[in-house]
Design a protein around this motif. Structure first.
Motif, short mmCIF file in Angstrom:
data_model
loop_
_atom_site.label_atom_id
_atom_site.label_comp_id
_atom_site.label_asym_id
_atom_site.label_seq_id
_atom_site.Cartn_x
_atom_site.Cartn_y
_atom_site.Cartn_z
N UNK A 309 40.92 -18.28 -22.54
CA UNK A 309 42.10 -18.09 -21.69
C UNK A 309 42.38 -19.35 -20.89
N UNK A 310 41.33 -19.99 -20.36
CA UNK A 310 41.52 -21.22 -19.61
C UNK A 310 42.12 -22.32 -20.47
N UNK A 311 41.67 -22.41 -21.72
CA UNK A 311 42.21 -23.42 -22.64
C UNK A 311 43.69 -23.16 -22.91
N UNK A 312 44.06 -21.89 -23.04
CA UNK A 312 45.47 -21.56 -23.27
C UNK A 312 46.30 -21.96 -22.06
N UNK A 313 45.77 -21.74 -20.84
CA UNK A 313 46.49 -22.15 -19.63
C UNK A 313 46.68 -23.67 -19.63
N UNK A 314 45.64 -24.39 -19.98
CA UNK A 314 45.73 -25.85 -20.00
C UNK A 314 46.77 -26.33 -21.00
N UNK A 315 46.77 -25.73 -22.17
CA UNK A 315 47.72 -26.15 -23.21
C UNK A 315 49.16 -25.88 -22.79
N UNK A 316 49.39 -24.69 -22.23
CA UNK A 316 50.75 -24.36 -21.79
C UNK A 316 51.18 -25.22 -20.61
N UNK A 317 50.27 -25.44 -19.68
CA UNK A 317 50.61 -26.24 -18.49
C UNK A 317 50.90 -27.68 -18.87
N UNK A 318 50.15 -28.21 -19.83
CA UNK A 318 50.30 -29.62 -20.20
C UNK A 318 51.69 -29.93 -20.74
N UNK A 319 52.34 -28.96 -21.34
CA UNK A 319 53.67 -29.24 -21.90
C UNK A 319 54.81 -28.71 -21.03
N UNK A 320 54.49 -28.39 -19.77
CA UNK A 320 55.50 -27.93 -18.84
C UNK A 320 55.34 -28.64 -17.49
N UNK A 321 56.41 -28.63 -16.70
CA UNK A 321 56.42 -29.28 -15.38
C UNK A 321 56.73 -28.26 -14.31
N UNK A 322 55.94 -28.27 -13.24
CA UNK A 322 56.17 -27.38 -12.11
C UNK A 322 57.21 -28.02 -11.19
N UNK A 323 58.31 -27.32 -10.98
CA UNK A 323 59.40 -27.86 -10.16
C UNK A 323 59.46 -27.09 -8.84
N UNK A 324 59.57 -27.86 -7.77
CA UNK A 324 59.64 -27.28 -6.44
C UNK A 324 60.95 -26.52 -6.26
N UNK A 325 60.87 -25.27 -5.83
CA UNK A 325 62.07 -24.50 -5.54
C UNK A 325 61.86 -23.75 -4.24
N UNK A 326 62.89 -23.03 -3.81
CA UNK A 326 62.82 -22.34 -2.53
C UNK A 326 61.76 -21.25 -2.55
N UNK A 327 61.50 -20.69 -3.73
CA UNK A 327 60.48 -19.66 -3.82
C UNK A 327 59.11 -20.19 -3.45
N UNK A 328 58.76 -21.39 -3.92
CA UNK A 328 57.46 -21.98 -3.58
C UNK A 328 57.37 -22.24 -2.08
N UNK A 329 58.45 -22.77 -1.53
CA UNK A 329 58.48 -23.06 -0.09
C UNK A 329 58.28 -21.78 0.71
N UNK A 330 59.00 -20.72 0.33
CA UNK A 330 58.90 -19.46 1.07
C UNK A 330 57.51 -18.85 0.96
N UNK A 331 56.91 -18.90 -0.24
CA UNK A 331 55.58 -18.31 -0.43
C UNK A 331 54.51 -19.07 0.36
N UNK A 332 54.57 -20.39 0.34
CA UNK A 332 53.59 -21.18 1.10
C UNK A 332 53.78 -20.97 2.60
N UNK A 333 55.03 -20.93 3.04
CA UNK A 333 55.30 -20.71 4.47
C UNK A 333 54.82 -19.33 4.90
N UNK A 334 55.06 -18.32 4.05
CA UNK A 334 54.62 -16.97 4.37
C UNK A 334 53.12 -16.87 4.49
N UNK A 335 52.37 -17.55 3.59
CA UNK A 335 50.91 -17.52 3.65
C UNK A 335 50.41 -18.20 4.92
#
Length: 592
Positions: A309-335
């Motif tokens: 499962x970890x290898x599958x996460x690595x493979x999928x993550x490697x070909x994608x980019x995490x983009x900052x959006x308002x959802x990330x900001x709101x979740x981090x601020x809420x925590x």
């Protein structure tokens, strides 16, 4: 009718011997009948059948005629025709036939002549094969019941939820009407029709009145004989679901019968033990499949599954980019806001540094983070949360809040082609975490990597009680079905278990007494009886156990073909009508 038949036969004889037409006509007149009464046998012998002397098959010395001969099938068909037309079939048919005979070029036989011949044929069919004729009558009555779908007073009472007494009363009315009409149809004049109708109503009413009570008694007996251990629809559904997951079950587990389950446990032998062992392995395998694995939940297997499962996460993550959006900001601020009030100063500083590191990476990447960096940060946050889980739950939850904010943001950032794979992978990883909890139990089964339904339910509902209760967990149905069907019974001290154990104890005394008596005391009967009894005590439970645990035995014990409640009001009404009509046709012979 008998005199006319004799006259006709004499006319046949005279025609066959070449008697002049005037002699034949003179003979007819001397008998007090007309030429029309014996039409087809006069007129110089035209259309006159060949004279048949006594001794020929079918010859009736009382009438001087050759009667038609019927086999069993023919007699049964005549009886069925009589029953299905309520005895009026010959009258209807003779009316139609007389109409046809009146056409030009036909013999011109009258309706009374045709009717007399038909009734003579019917009497001959009944006399030659009375049993077959009766079977045909019963079959005709059954056919009428099937054709009407069991309609009548009894059916209406049953469908409206009436008591057994009301149904019986309606059935009596049905039987009286049916056999009363049949009795009327069997008469030849007003007096005989009235008498037949009266007796038919009495006999049919009595038969119909008894039918519902017979059906009720037989249906219970049949249900017990065909399906000896009835169970609930919920348990049947649970057992069926486990079967679809490849989990083998015993008949006792499928039906929920404690007596049967104890019997399987006590005398089922190796067959029962093997099913239980295979059952635990199969249930664990079904749970493992929810996380993309298979087999037992032993440490090596779980570690290998986590690595995949970890290898599958690595493979999928490697070909994608995490983009900052308002959802990330709101979740981090809420925590940060949720845990800022409860964390001590040193933990607040660590939490702040973690958040700053995430924000710094987004700034460096112009509001984007590579899949590799995302995976690195996520792994670090997961390790920290796990390390603090036992010592400081609040701090552990705060760190997981940051990790979850990134995970949710990555799911929104995943390119369309990978969205399905990412969502499925996260779900399987969540299921894997449930399996980790369930595998951390004590006992022999847990040591072997077997997960019980109870531990699976506990692990799946821990921290997710709402999701488990509402069926949002992938383990809800499996865990609930397993716990409902597979939960072990108490090991000892129960009446059912002791009763099964006594099967072996009873056999020596029964067989031993018989063997001792057979040999006699002077021949060492006591010793012979003891030996025979000991052998019986050893063999009897094993024989019963083998039969019970065989494929055929298990299939029979678990079947629900005629479980309680399976006979609806409509089915009971139809069976009742078949018994009433068929029985009335049979008992109708009792009428004088």
């Amino acid at each position: 009718m008998a005199d006319l038949a004799r006259i006709k036969n004499n006319v046949r004889k005279m025609a066959a011997q070449g008697a002049p037409e005037q002699d034949i006509d003179g003979y007819i007149a001397s008998e007090g009948v007309t030429v029309d009464d014996v039409r087809g046998f006069s007129a110089s012998g035209h259309n006159a059948p060949e004279y048949v002397p006594p001794g020929v098959e079918g010859y009736n010395p009382e009438t001087g005629m050759v009667e038609p001969q019927y086999g069993k099938a023919g007699s049964a068909a005549m009886g069925a025709a009589d029953a299905t037309t309520f005895g009026f079939g010959d009258e209807l048919a003779s009316t139609v036939a007389a109409g046809l005979e009146s056409l030009p070029g036909r013999s011109g036989l009258s309706r009374s002549q045709i009717l007399a011949q038909m009734r003579g044929n019917q009497d001959a069919a009944q006399a030659q094969n009375p049993g077959s004729y009766l079977a045909g009558q019963v079959g005709g009555g059954v056919a009428q019941a099937l054709a009407t779908g069991g309609g009548g007073f009894a059916a209406n009472a049953a469908r409206s939820g009436g008591s057994l007494g009301r149904v019986a009363l309606g059935s009596g009315l049905d039987g009286a009407a049916y056999l009363g009409l049949q009795g009327a149809g069997g008469g030849t004049d007003l007096e005989s029709r009235a008498k037949g109708a009266g007796w038919g109503a009495v006999i049919g009413g009595a038969t119909g009145l008894a039918a519902p009570y017979i059906v009720a008694g037989l249906s219970k007996a049949a249900q017990k004989a065909v399906s000896p251990f009835a169970t609930s629809a919920d348990r049947t559904a649970a057992a069926k679901f486990l079967g679809s997951e490849g989990v083998p079950l015993t008949a006792g587990q499928k039906t929920g019968s404690k007596a049967l389950r104890y019997a399987e446990s006590e005398i089922g032998g190796d067959a029962a033990a093997n099913i239980m062992e295979d059952q635990g392995r199969a249930f664990t395998d079904a749970a493992m499949r929810k996380a993309g694995g298979n087999g037992l939940a032993d440490p090596d297997t779980l570690a290998a599954l986590k690595g995949r499962l970890g290898k599958e996460f690595e493979d999928l993550s490697a070909r994608n980019t995490l983009r900052l959006d308002q959802g990330i900001v709101d979740d981090m601020t809420g925590a940060a806001q949720e845990y800022a009030r409860v964390l001590p100063a040193d933990q607040k500083a660590i939490f702040q540094n973690l958040g700053d590191d995430i924000i710094g990476r987004f700034k460096a990447g112009k509001n984007a983070m590579s899949g590799k960096d995302y995976q690195t940060i996520r792994s670090r946050l997961t390790r920290m949360a796990k390390n603090y889980r036992n010592s400081d739950g609040e701090f552990s939850d705060a760190i997981r809040g940051l990790r979850d904010a990134l995970d949710n943001g990555m799911e929104r950032s995943i390119q369309p082609a990978d969205k399905g794979a990412w969502s499925g992978l996260r779900q399987r990883y969540g299921n894997y975490k449930v399996l980790e909890k369930a595998a951390n139990g004590g006992g022999e089964d847990a040591a072997l990597g077997i997960i019980s339904p109870a531990r699976l339910r506990m692990a799946a509902s821990s921290g997710n009680q709402s999701g488990f209760a509402t069926g949002k967990s992938d383990f809800t149905k499996l865990a609930k079905a397993g716990q409902a069907v597979m939960t072990p019974l108490p090991n000892s001290g129960t009446a059912s278990r002791l009763a099964v154990r006594n099967l072996g104890a009873m056999a020596p005394s029964i067989v031993g007494a018989g063997a001792g008596g057979a040999y006699g005391a002077q021949d060492g009967g006591g010793l012979q009886g003891a030996l025979a009894g000991a052998l019986a005590g050893f063999v009897a439970p094993r024989v019963v156990g083998k039969m019970m645990m065989s494929k055929q035995g298990q299939r029979y014990l678990a079947n629900q073909l005629l479980k309680s409640g399976s006979l609806t009001a409509e089915k009971r009404a139809l069976i009742n009508a078949v018994l009433t009509y068929g029985g009335s046709a049979a008992t109708g012979r009792l009428a004088p």
